[in-house]
Design a protein around this motif. Structure first.
Motif, mmCIF file in Angstrom:
data_model
loop_
_atom_site.group_PDB
_atom_site.id
_atom_site.type_symbol
_atom_site.label_atom_id
_atom_site.label_comp_id
_atom_site.label_asym_id
_atom_site.label_seq_id
_atom_site.Cartn_x
_atom_site.Cartn_y
_atom_site.Cartn_z
ATOM 1 N N MET A 120 0.929 -1.294 0.012
ATOM 2 C CA MET A 120 0.040 -0.061 0.240
ATOM 3 C C MET A 120 0.879 1.319 0.075
ATOM 4 O O MET A 120 1.900 1.228 0.661
ATOM 5 C CB MET A 120 -0.811 -0.057 1.160
ATOM 6 N N LYS A 121 0.382 2.290 -0.646
ATOM 7 C CA LYS A 121 1.122 3.509 -0.797
ATOM 8 C C LYS A 121 0.877 4.357 0.460
ATOM 9 O O LYS A 121 -0.457 4.677 0.835
ATOM 10 C CB LYS A 121 0.925 4.113 -1.901
ATOM 11 N N HIS A 122 1.670 4.928 1.102
ATOM 12 C CA HIS A 122 1.514 5.782 2.169
ATOM 13 C C HIS A 122 2.057 7.391 2.097
ATOM 14 O O HIS A 122 3.055 7.325 1.274
ATOM 15 C CB HIS A 122 2.058 5.274 3.340
ATOM 16 N N THR A 123 1.233 8.172 2.275
ATOM 17 C CA THR A 123 1.754 9.618 1.932
ATOM 18 C C THR A 123 2.181 10.031 3.621
ATOM 19 O O THR A 123 1.409 9.854 4.417
ATOM 20 C CB THR A 123 0.814 10.585 1.549
ATOM 21 N N LEU A 124 3.393 10.837 3.723
ATOM 22 C CA LEU A 124 3.838 11.113 4.873
ATOM 23 C C LEU A 124 4.175 12.433 4.664
ATOM 24 O O LEU A 124 4.974 12.967 3.505
ATOM 25 C CB LEU A 124 5.241 10.357 5.294
ATOM 26 N N SER A 125 3.897 13.370 5.525
ATOM 27 C CA SER A 125 4.249 14.856 5.696
ATOM 28 C C SER A 125 5.076 15.119 6.951
ATOM 29 O O SER A 125 4.912 14.775 8.009
ATOM 30 C CB SER A 125 2.792 15.819 6.074
ATOM 31 N N VAL A 126 6.142 15.592 6.697
ATOM 32 C CA VAL A 126 7.374 15.966 7.384
ATOM 33 C C VAL A 126 7.985 17.306 7.602
ATOM 34 O O VAL A 126 8.260 17.702 6.447
ATOM 35 C CB VAL A 126 8.800 14.752 6.895
ATOM 36 N N LEU A 127 7.823 17.581 8.734
ATOM 37 C CA LEU A 127 8.409 19.171 8.984
ATOM 38 C C LEU A 127 9.681 18.993 9.518
ATOM 39 O O LEU A 127 9.987 18.334 10.340
ATOM 40 C CB LEU A 127 7.361 19.904 10.125
#
Length: 174
Positions: A1-8
């Motif tokens: 499965m593809k996951h979207t990560l948002s990283v600050l």
């Protein structure tokens, strides 16, 4: 499965290198990567799409937090988000094909940003599904070059899941 990560992250040299090194050491491929300034000076937002099961992604997030200059990591895959991508493509389009191409562009709200006697450069923005759909429709004309930004995403403050609403509209006939 593809996951979207948002990283600050803190906007310091070497941060992206450390992140990509972590992924390389764990034999992870980054399917999409977009980096840019965030809302506060000195902070950047990295949006990346990676493949893996939930447990693997959780472990990856824990490893990211161990790196210096990482401020926040969020898996936004199952959170209502606004997702966009930019694609520009060079298309073979002599005068005999232009009317047909322009009809496709109108449907997708894409625009011509450069034109010559044999080629067009087209710009389109939208969710990743829209980008794939227009690319598939333009393939038969002869795509010469493509450049894509990769996905960027922000969580919806309203928490409204438009994908769920879109699916309900399809099933109810609206």
């Amino acid at each position: 499965m593809k996951h979207t990560l948002s990283v600050l992250v803190e906007d310091e040299s070497g941060v992206l290198s450390r992140i990509s090194g972590l992924f390389a050491r764990r034999s992870f491929n980054i399917d999409s990567l977009a980096v840019g300034p965030a809302e506060k000076p000195g902070i950047s937002r990295i949006t990346m799409v990676v493949s893996g099961d939930n447990r693997t992604i959780e472990q990856l997030i824990k490893q990211l937090y161990k790196l210096i200059n990482i401020l926040k990591v969020q898996n936004v895959t199952n959170i209502p988000c606004v997702e966009r991508e930019l694609m520009i493509l060079k298309l073979k389009a002599d005068s005999s094909k232009r009317t047909e191409v322009l009809q496709v562009l109108e449907i997708f709200r894409a625009k011509v940003v450069d034109l010559s006697d044999k080629y067009m450069i087209i710009e389109v923005t939208g969710d990743p599904g829209k980008i794939v759909a227009i690319k598939n429709l333009l393939d038969p004309f002869g795509i010469v070059e493509i450049a894509r930004t990769g996905k960027i995403a922000l969580t919806r403050a309203s928490r409204v899941n438009t994908e769920l609403l879109r699916n309900e509209a399809i099933f109810t006939g609206y």
